[in-house]
Design a protein around this motif. Structure first.
Motif, PDB file in Angstrom:
ATOM      1  N   PHE A  42     -21.513 -31.183 -22.357  1.00 56.07           N
ATOM      2  CA  PHE A  42     -20.579 -30.243 -22.967  1.00 56.07           C
ATOM      3  C   PHE A  42     -21.291 -29.054 -23.609  1.00 56.07           C
ATOM      4  O   PHE A  42     -20.633 -28.161 -24.132  1.00 56.07           O
ATOM      5  N   GLN A  43     -22.620 -29.053 -23.571  1.00 54.60           N
ATOM      6  CA  GLN A  43     -23.371 -28.055 -24.324  1.00 54.60           C
ATOM      7  C   GLN A  43     -24.065 -27.005 -23.464  1.00 54.60           C
ATOM      8  O   GLN A  43     -24.190 -25.851 -23.886  1.00 54.60           O
ATOM      9  N   HIS A  44     -24.556 -27.400 -22.301  1.00 53.28           N
ATOM     10  CA  HIS A  44     -25.318 -26.457 -21.485  1.00 53.28           C
ATOM     11  C   HIS A  44     -24.376 -25.494 -20.769  1.00 53.28           C
ATOM     12  O   HIS A  44     -23.351 -25.898 -20.225  1.00 53.28           O
ATOM     13  N   PRO A  45     -24.704 -24.203 -20.778  1.00 55.52           N
ATOM     14  CA  PRO A  45     -23.841 -23.202 -20.124  1.00 55.52           C
ATOM     15  C   PRO A  45     -23.631 -23.507 -18.653  1.00 55.52           C
ATOM     16  O   PRO A  45     -24.561 -23.923 -17.949  1.00 55.52           O
ATOM     17  N   PHE A  46     -22.402 -23.312 -18.210  1.00 59.25           N
ATOM     18  CA  PHE A  46     -22.048 -23.511 -16.810  1.00 59.25           C
ATOM     19  C   PHE A  46     -21.752 -22.151 -16.199  1.00 59.25           C
ATOM     20  O   PHE A  46     -20.819 -21.460 -16.620  1.00 59.25           O
ATOM     21  N   GLU A  47     -22.559 -21.755 -15.236  1.00 59.70           N
ATOM     22  CA  GLU A  47     -22.348 -20.474 -14.574  1.00 59.70           C
ATOM     23  C   GLU A  47     -21.345 -20.658 -13.442  1.00 59.70           C
ATOM     24  O   GLU A  47     -21.575 -21.441 -12.520  1.00 59.70           O
ATOM     25  N   PRO A  48     -20.218 -19.953 -13.480  1.00 57.62           N
ATOM     26  CA  PRO A  48     -19.201 -20.119 -12.436  1.00 57.62           C
ATOM     27  C   PRO A  48     -19.600 -19.448 -11.125  1.00 57.62           C
ATOM     28  O   PRO A  48     -19.460 -18.235 -10.962  1.00 57.62           O
ATOM     29  N   THR A  49     -20.105 -20.233 -10.205  1.00 57.53           N
ATOM     30  CA  THR A  49     -20.435 -19.767  -8.853  1.00 57.53           C
ATOM     31  C   THR A  49     -19.847 -20.747  -7.858  1.00 57.53           C
ATOM     32  O   THR A  49     -19.470 -21.873  -8.221  1.00 57.53           O
ATOM     33  N   LEU A  60     -13.974 -31.368 -15.494  1.00 52.49           N
ATOM     34  CA  LEU A  60     -12.679 -30.684 -15.463  1.00 52.49           C
ATOM     35  C   LEU A  60     -12.709 -29.459 -16.369  1.00 52.49           C
ATOM     36  O   LEU A  60     -12.160 -28.404 -16.038  1.00 52.49           O
ATOM     37  N   ARG A  61     -13.364 -29.591 -17.515  1.00 52.10           N
ATOM     38  CA  ARG A  61     -13.527 -28.458 -18.422  1.00 52.10           C
ATOM     39  C   ARG A  61     -14.268 -27.328 -17.731  1.00 52.10           C
ATOM     40  O   ARG A  61     -13.891 -26.153 -17.850  1.00 52.10           O
ATOM     41  N   ARG A  62     -15.303 -27.645 -16.989  1.00 53.69           N
ATOM     42  CA  ARG A  62     -16.069 -26.620 -16.276  1.00 53.69           C
ATOM     43  C   ARG A  62     -15.217 -25.931 -15.211  1.00 53.69           C
ATOM     44  O   ARG A  62     -15.334 -24.719 -14.999  1.00 53.69           O
ATOM     45  N   ALA A  63     -14.361 -26.686 -14.543  1.00 52.42           N
ATOM     46  CA  ALA A  63     -13.485 -26.095 -13.528  1.00 52.42           C
ATOM     47  C   ALA A  63     -12.538 -25.078 -14.164  1.00 52.42           C
ATOM     48  O   ALA A  63     -12.360 -23.964 -13.662  1.00 52.42           O
ATOM     49  N   PHE A  64     -11.925 -25.456 -15.289  1.00 55.95           N
ATOM     50  CA  PHE A  64     -11.027 -24.527 -15.983  1.00 55.95           C
ATOM     51  C   PHE A  64     -11.788 -23.337 -16.543  1.00 55.95           C
ATOM     52  O   PHE A  64     -11.284 -22.213 -16.562  1.00 55.95           O
ATOM     53  N   VAL A 119     -11.002 -19.333 -15.964  1.00 53.64           N
ATOM     54  CA  VAL A 119     -10.925 -18.332 -17.025  1.00 53.64           C
ATOM     55  C   VAL A 119     -11.845 -17.152 -16.717  1.00 53.64           C
ATOM     56  O   VAL A 119     -11.464 -15.987 -16.854  1.00 53.64           O
ATOM     57  N   ALA A 120     -13.061 -17.460 -16.276  1.00 54.88           N
ATOM     58  CA  ALA A 120     -14.017 -16.401 -15.938  1.00 54.88           C
ATOM     59  C   ALA A 120     -13.479 -15.521 -14.815  1.00 54.88           C
ATOM     60  O   ALA A 120     -13.564 -14.290 -14.875  1.00 54.88           O
ATOM     61  N   GLY A 121     -12.922 -16.147 -13.797  1.00 56.56           N
ATOM     62  CA  GLY A 121     -12.380 -15.387 -12.677  1.00 56.56           C
ATOM     63  C   GLY A 121     -11.129 -14.611 -13.027  1.00 56.56           C
ATOM     64  O   GLY A 121     -10.801 -13.612 -12.383  1.00 56.56           O
ATOM     65  N   ASN A 122     -10.418 -15.048 -14.068  1.00 51.13           N
ATOM     66  CA  ASN A 122      -9.193 -14.373 -14.497  1.00 51.13           C
ATOM     67  C   ASN A 122      -9.462 -13.134 -15.333  1.00 51.13           C
ATOM     68  O   ASN A 122      -8.886 -12.073 -15.090  1.00 51.13           O
ATOM     69  N   VAL A 123     -10.328 -13.276 -16.359  1.00 47.20           N
ATOM     70  CA  VAL A 123     -10.420 -12.208 -17.360  1.00 47.20           C
ATOM     71  C   VAL A 123     -11.820 -11.714 -17.690  1.00 47.20           C
ATOM     72  O   VAL A 123     -11.965 -10.613 -18.231  1.00 47.20           O
ATOM     73  N   LYS A 124     -12.860 -12.487 -17.432  1.00 47.75           N
ATOM     74  CA  LYS A 124     -14.205 -12.041 -17.797  1.00 47.75           C
ATOM     75  C   LYS A 124     -14.721 -11.058 -16.751  1.00 47.75           C
ATOM     76  O   LYS A 124     -14.631 -11.311 -15.543  1.00 47.75           O
ATOM     77  N   VAL A 133      -3.046 -27.156 -31.317  1.00 49.50           N
ATOM     78  CA  VAL A 133      -3.039 -26.502 -30.002  1.00 49.50           C
ATOM     79  C   VAL A 133      -1.630 -25.996 -29.699  1.00 49.50           C
ATOM     80  O   VAL A 133      -0.664 -26.769 -29.691  1.00 49.50           O
ATOM     81  N   PHE A 134      -1.524 -24.692 -29.448  1.00 45.23           N
ATOM     82  CA  PHE A 134      -0.266 -24.065 -29.058  1.00 45.23           C
ATOM     83  C   PHE A 134      -0.251 -23.865 -27.538  1.00 45.23           C
ATOM     84  O   PHE A 134      -1.276 -24.045 -26.868  1.00 45.23           O
ATOM     85  N   PRO A 135       0.871 -23.474 -26.957  1.00 46.65           N
ATOM     86  CA  PRO A 135       0.916 -23.229 -25.507  1.00 46.65           C
ATOM     87  C   PRO A 135      -0.097 -22.164 -25.082  1.00 46.65           C
ATOM     88  O   PRO A 135      -0.383 -21.222 -25.824  1.00 46.65           O
ATOM     89  N   GLY A 136      -0.607 -22.323 -23.895  1.00 50.06           N
ATOM     90  CA  GLY A 136      -1.578 -21.375 -23.345  1.00 50.06           C
ATOM     91  C   GLY A 136      -1.707 -21.572 -21.855  1.00 50.06           C
ATOM     92  O   GLY A 136      -0.823 -22.136 -21.212  1.00 50.06           O
ATOM     93  N   GLY A 137      -2.823 -21.125 -21.309  1.00 50.92           N
ATOM     94  CA  GLY A 137      -3.055 -21.241 -19.881  1.00 50.92           C
ATOM     95  C   GLY A 137      -4.330 -22.003 -19.590  1.00 50.92           C
ATOM     96  O   GLY A 137      -4.611 -23.042 -20.201  1.00 50.92           O
ATOM     97  N   ALA A 138      -5.136 -21.466 -18.663  1.00 56.41           N
ATOM     98  CA  ALA A 138      -6.363 -22.149 -18.241  1.00 56.41           C
ATOM     99  C   ALA A 138      -7.350 -22.284 -19.391  1.00 56.41           C
ATOM    100  O   ALA A 138      -8.032 -23.305 -19.524  1.00 56.41           O
ATOM    101  N   GLY A 139      -7.457 -21.258 -20.242  1.00 55.43           N
ATOM    102  CA  GLY A 139      -8.380 -21.317 -21.366  1.00 55.43           C
ATOM    103  C   GLY A 139      -8.011 -22.399 -22.357  1.00 55.43           C
ATOM    104  O   GLY A 139      -8.876 -23.103 -22.888  1.00 55.43           O
TER     105      GLY A 139
END
Length: 457
Positions: free
Chosen positions: A361-368, A390-394, A398-403, A256-262
């Motif tokens: 960790f497997q079922h898709p989480f829709e960000p609403t 916490l993974r779902r929150a991040f 990510v979705a709100g940032n770039v998707k 793992v290298f430096p990154g952001g929310a993703g």
């Protein structure tokens, strides 16, 4: 961002879908409505590789006249392109890597949809069922043919990183390549490109002619993180959860290298899995690393993990700063442990069947907004379940940032509200503010407008 050159072309398959039955071609050629639009967006992202923007909507607006159609012929299938980016061509001929990835998109968006019927309802599917779907998708892309031993190192990190961090990812990739290890990343720029570039040079030095540079992405993020041209095997998974599972099922260790929310999302994903009691004895080397200038970044990540998930989570990884040789040696040693474990338990080298991945960790989480409110960000639960939420929150950030879909949702409904235990939220807010201050949420030079609010009162 202006492109003057546009190209019309008729392109034949290369690397994927070179042999199809007439029945398969017929099903692919059917008008699938929204599926065709998804295919168009992903194809445009492929041909727009090298762009310096992570604004998917800006790319789509720039190429609003781009068209792509599947042409059925007796000898197979071709793609008809109109007003395609000229950067994908040299003297009127499509660049080979772009052509290969373009047909990978066709395979994963259209062909796989029909052949594996991804429209089927997986919402209530069991963990084993979802794991088998991930296996089928990777097998269909011929990923496993290139995995002969535990030598696949997954590299995670940000697409928006500083130059010195990017150069360090290349040095690490070079050391991994010298040890005859292959590379898998999210296939985009930054920390997803650097390790592949370094490994490619090292493979050349070692006279390795079949080096693997596997890129795993998903439709919601591909336009913002177009595949880099070093990728020689591209797979587009249906959603972020199946993409993440594909990483840990095909990879034998993670750097793992430096990154952001993703990157934080990815860290929480793998830690949540490794913290599950069923995985207590499963070896999975995990290293966090960066140049000396990034030491503070990993101190922040390490402190956040300790405060929220505890010392048990911190014990699942090593932090190695500014020492690419030690990173490669640690990973090589860790992969030997993986080899011995897989042989002792009769598990495949090409797919990590023994690793238990809970359904959370497997079922898709829709960000609403509603789904964000349902997250349980408190200490009154098992640690791996807290990591899952916490993974779902991040993931939502990510979705709100770039998707594209997430960005449009935020514009219409306003920022996500993150609720939970005050102690957790204070640590989370501090980490996110550090990401913003370090320009890890968007490409440098662009103003970041938060897509979230942490509610601590």
């Amino acid at each position: 961002m202006q492109y003057e050159d546009r190209v019309d072309a008729l392109v034949a398959p290369k690397g994927a879908l070179e042999m199809l039955s007439q029945d398969e071609i017929s099903r692919m050629s059917e008008d699938s409505g929204s599926l065709h639009e998804l295919f168009r967006r992903c194809a445009l992202a492929i041909m727009n590789c090298g762009s310096d923007t992570d604004d998917a909507e800006a790319v789509m607006k720039e190429f609003n006249d781009f068209e792509i159609n599947i042409i059925q012929q007796e000898r197979g299938v071709k793609l008809e392109l109109k007003n395609a980016p000229g950067s994908a061509f040299v003297d009127g001929k499509m660049i080979s890597s772009v052509r290969e990835m373009l047909f990978s998109v066709l395979r994963d968006i259209i062909f796989t949809y029909h052949e594996y019927n991804l429209a089927r309802n997986l919402e209530n599917a069991s963990s084993d069922k979802i794991t088998n779907v991930v296996f089928e998708l990777l097998r269909n892309a011929n990923v496993f043919r290139r995995i002969q031993s535990p030598d696949m190192v997954v590299c995670w990190g940000g697409h928006s990183i500083a130059r010195h961090e990017y150069d360090y990812t290349k040095r690490v990739g070079h050391e991994l390549g010298l040890r005859e290890l292959n590379i898998c990343t999210g296939c985009g720029p930054g920390a997803m490109k650097g390790p592949m570039k370094g490994a490619a040079i090292a493979h050349s030095k070692q006279r390795i002619r079949n080096g693997v540079y596997l890129g795993l992405t998903e439709p919601g993020i591909i336009a913002a993180e177009s595949p880099n041209p070093i990728v020689n095997q591209l797979v587009i998974m249906p959603d972020i959860e199946k993409r993440l599972e594909a990483f840990v099922r095909t990879g034998h260790g993670i750097v793992v290298f430096p990154g952001g929310a993703g990157t934080a999302e990815e860290i929480l994903y793998i830690l949540g899995i490794l913290l599950h009691p069923k995985n207590a004895d499963v070896p999975f080397p995990l290293v966090f690393t960066g140049p000396k200038e990034s030491a503070n970044y990993f101190e922040q990540i390490h402190a956040f993990i300790g405060d929220v998930l505890g010392a048990a989570a911190q014990n699942k990884y090593r932090i190695i700063i500014d020492d690419e040789v030690e990173v490669a040696r640690a990973m090589k040693q860790g992969l030997e442990e993986v080899r011995h474990y897989r042989k002792a338990h009769h598990d495949a080298f090409y797919y990590n069947w023994k690793l238990h991945i809970p359904e959370e960790f497997q079922h898709p989480f829709e960000p609403t907004h509603e789904n964000m409110l349902s997250l349980s960000l408190n200490f009154n639960q098992e640690t791996h379940l807290l990591a899952a939420d916490l993974r779902r929150a991040f993931s939502s950030i990510v979705a709100g940032n770039v998707k594209a879909q997430g960005v449009a949702y935020i514009k219409e409904h306003g920022p996500f509200h993150i609720h939970g235990d005050k102690q957790i939220l204070e640590k989370l807010d501090a980490l996110l503010q550090a990401f913003v201050a370090q320009q890890r949420m968007k490409l440098p030079g662009s103003e970041y407008i938060p897509c979230y609010k942490v509610i601590t009162n």
